[in-house]
Design a protein around this motif. Sequence first.
Motif, PDB file in Angstrom:
ATOM      1  N   ARG A  84       0.770  -1.337   0.057  1.00 35.92           N
ATOM      2  CA  ARG A  84      -0.231  -0.097   0.179  1.00 35.92           C
ATOM      3  C   ARG A  84       0.785   1.344   0.086  1.00 35.92           C
ATOM      4  O   ARG A  84       2.016   1.269   0.470  1.00 35.92           O
ATOM      5  CB  ARG A  84      -0.731  -0.061   1.187  1.00 35.92           C
ATOM      6  N   ARG A  85       0.286   2.289  -0.451  1.00 41.24           N
ATOM      7  CA  ARG A  85       1.028   3.413  -0.485  1.00 41.24           C
ATOM      8  C   ARG A  85       0.740   4.215   0.883  1.00 41.24           C
ATOM      9  O   ARG A  85      -0.214   3.705   1.519  1.00 41.24           O
ATOM     10  CB  ARG A  85       0.176   4.734  -1.551  1.00 41.24           C
ATOM     11  N   ASP A  86       2.029   4.618   1.568  1.00 46.59           N
ATOM     12  CA  ASP A  86       1.912   5.221   2.874  1.00 46.59           C
ATOM     13  C   ASP A  86       2.621   6.543   2.769  1.00 46.59           C
ATOM     14  O   ASP A  86       4.030   6.636   3.017  1.00 46.59           O
ATOM     15  CB  ASP A  86       2.686   4.277   3.748  1.00 46.59           C
ATOM     16  N   GLY A  87       1.697   7.450   2.483  1.00 48.22           N
ATOM     17  CA  GLY A  87       2.275   8.871   2.091  1.00 48.22           C
ATOM     18  C   GLY A  87       3.095   8.822   0.696  1.00 48.22           C
ATOM     19  O   GLY A  87       2.496   8.563  -0.125  1.00 48.22           O
ATOM     20  N   ASP A  88       4.457   9.299   0.896  1.00 53.17           N
ATOM     21  CA  ASP A  88       5.184   9.265  -0.398  1.00 53.17           C
ATOM     22  C   ASP A  88       5.950   7.900  -0.775  1.00 53.17           C
ATOM     23  O   ASP A  88       7.080   7.834  -1.534  1.00 53.17           O
ATOM     24  CB  ASP A  88       5.965  10.266  -0.839  1.00 53.17           C
ATOM     25  N   ARG A  89       5.830   6.779   0.220  1.00 56.64           N
ATOM     26  CA  ARG A  89       6.515   5.673   0.386  1.00 56.64           C
ATOM     27  C   ARG A  89       5.431   4.371   0.112  1.00 56.64           C
ATOM     28  O   ARG A  89       4.395   4.897   0.051  1.00 56.64           O
ATOM     29  CB  ARG A  89       7.350   5.516   1.648  1.00 56.64           C
ATOM     30  N   THR A  90       6.073   3.419  -0.067  1.00 56.21           N
ATOM     31  CA  THR A  90       5.080   2.258  -0.261  1.00 56.21           C
ATOM     32  C   THR A  90       5.566   1.276   0.842  1.00 56.21           C
ATOM     33  O   THR A  90       6.657   0.954   1.366  1.00 56.21           O
ATOM     34  CB  THR A  90       5.576   1.387  -1.728  1.00 56.21           C
ATOM     35  N   ALA A  91       4.261   0.790   1.567  1.00 57.85           N
ATOM     36  CA  ALA A  91       4.535  -0.125   2.807  1.00 57.85           C
ATOM     37  C   ALA A  91       4.305  -1.367   2.160  1.00 57.85           C
ATOM     38  O   ALA A  91       3.437  -1.785   1.562  1.00 57.85           O
ATOM     39  CB  ALA A  91       3.616   0.098   3.818  1.00 57.85           C
ATOM     40  N   VAL A  92       5.090  -2.438   2.560  1.00 59.53           N
ATOM     41  CA  VAL A  92       4.698  -4.040   2.367  1.00 59.53           C
ATOM     42  C   VAL A  92       4.587  -4.409   3.732  1.00 59.53           C
ATOM     43  O   VAL A  92       5.448  -4.411   4.734  1.00 59.53           O
ATOM     44  CB  VAL A  92       5.837  -4.700   1.685  1.00 59.53           C
ATOM     45  N   GLN A  93       3.595  -5.081   4.051  1.00 61.15           N
ATOM     46  CA  GLN A  93       3.234  -5.626   5.321  1.00 61.15           C
ATOM     47  C   GLN A  93       2.697  -7.232   5.234  1.00 61.15           C
ATOM     48  O   GLN A  93       2.080  -7.522   4.368  1.00 61.15           O
ATOM     49  CB  GLN A  93       2.155  -4.744   5.985  1.00 61.15           C
ATOM     50  N   ALA A  94       3.269  -8.075   6.261  1.00 64.36           N
ATOM     51  CA  ALA A  94       2.781  -9.314   6.394  1.00 64.36           C
ATOM     52  C   ALA A  94       2.402  -9.711   7.649  1.00 64.36           C
ATOM     53  O   ALA A  94       2.949  -9.089   8.632  1.00 64.36           O
ATOM     54  CB  ALA A  94       3.821 -10.566   5.805  1.00 64.36           C
ATOM     55  N   LEU A  95       1.597 -10.576   7.884  1.00 63.70           N
ATOM     56  CA  LEU A  95       1.022 -10.886   9.114  1.00 63.70           C
ATOM     57  C   LEU A  95       2.108 -11.616  10.165  1.00 63.70           C
ATOM     58  O   LEU A  95       2.900 -12.456   9.372  1.00 63.70           O
ATOM     59  CB  LEU A  95      -0.335 -11.885   9.054  1.00 63.70           C
ATOM     60  N   ASP A  96       2.294 -11.206  11.073  1.00 62.64           N
ATOM     61  CA  ASP A  96       3.359 -12.037  11.756  1.00 62.64           C
ATOM     62  C   ASP A  96       2.921 -13.404  12.320  1.00 62.64           C
ATOM     63  O   ASP A  96       1.946 -13.639  12.857  1.00 62.64           O
ATOM     64  CB  ASP A  96       3.601 -11.362  13.186  1.00 62.64           C
ATOM     65  N   PRO A  97       3.679 -14.503  11.545  1.00 60.08           N
ATOM     66  CA  PRO A  97       3.167 -15.737  11.977  1.00 60.08           C
ATOM     67  C   PRO A  97       3.162 -16.245  13.462  1.00 60.08           C
ATOM     68  O   PRO A  97       2.068 -17.280  13.659  1.00 60.08           O
ATOM     69  CB  PRO A  97       4.298 -16.547  11.073  1.00 60.08           C
ATOM     70  N   SER A  98       3.881 -15.468  14.186  1.00 59.52           N
ATOM     71  CA  SER A  98       3.659 -16.043  15.867  1.00 59.52           C
ATOM     72  C   SER A  98       2.207 -15.722  16.173  1.00 59.52           C
ATOM     73  O   SER A  98       1.908 -16.348  17.237  1.00 59.52           O
ATOM     74  CB  SER A  98       4.690 -15.474  16.452  1.00 59.52           C
ATOM     75  N   THR A  99       1.484 -14.980  15.519  1.00 55.01           N
ATOM     76  CA  THR A  99       0.060 -14.618  15.735  1.00 55.01           C
ATOM     77  C   THR A  99      -0.807 -15.795  15.634  1.00 55.01           C
ATOM     78  O   THR A  99      -1.612 -15.919  16.747  1.00 55.01           O
ATOM     79  CB  THR A  99      -0.506 -13.511  14.709  1.00 55.01           C
ATOM     80  N   MET A 100      -0.472 -16.842  14.902  1.00 52.20           N
ATOM     81  CA  MET A 100      -1.259 -18.035  14.820  1.00 52.20           C
ATOM     82  C   MET A 100      -1.059 -18.911  16.274  1.00 52.20           C
ATOM     83  O   MET A 100      -1.870 -19.471  16.532  1.00 52.20           O
ATOM     84  CB  MET A 100      -1.006 -18.762  13.711  1.00 52.20           C
TER      85      MET A 100
END
Length: 134
Positions: A84-100
């Motif tokens: 996703r666009r985050d201001g003038d940068r691009t963010a890449v996000q993944a769910l932290d697997p430890s959540t499961m």
Amino acid sequence: MRYDRTVHLDTDFATTVTRTRDALAEQGFGILTEIDVTATLKAKLDHDMEDYVILGACNPPLAQRALETDRSIGLLLPCNVVVRRDGDRTAVQALDPSTMVALSEREALRPVAEEAARRLDAALASLAAADADG
């Protein structure tokens, strides 16, 4: 508790989506689905928002191991990767697997989560390295 693993890049959105697909593939993840949230919200609600796509990533051997431990874990598999666009940068996000592991309280899932985390971290690190190289 943080539930994401995130990198911020200076690379444009379209290039980042392509590079994210490639980085995930290098770590054994295939993309099963792609949801263009921006286009969907525009079409359904006439709502404008920044570029935002959800990639449904899957590493079949890891998914199988997790599902053999707990059939309901499909609800928590770390499959969604957001670009996703985050201001003038691009963010890449993944769910932290430890959540499961935390939410299911199943210690038997820890080795799967740790391997998934190593692979996702490697993919995110390769994106950050490519961004730094220009």
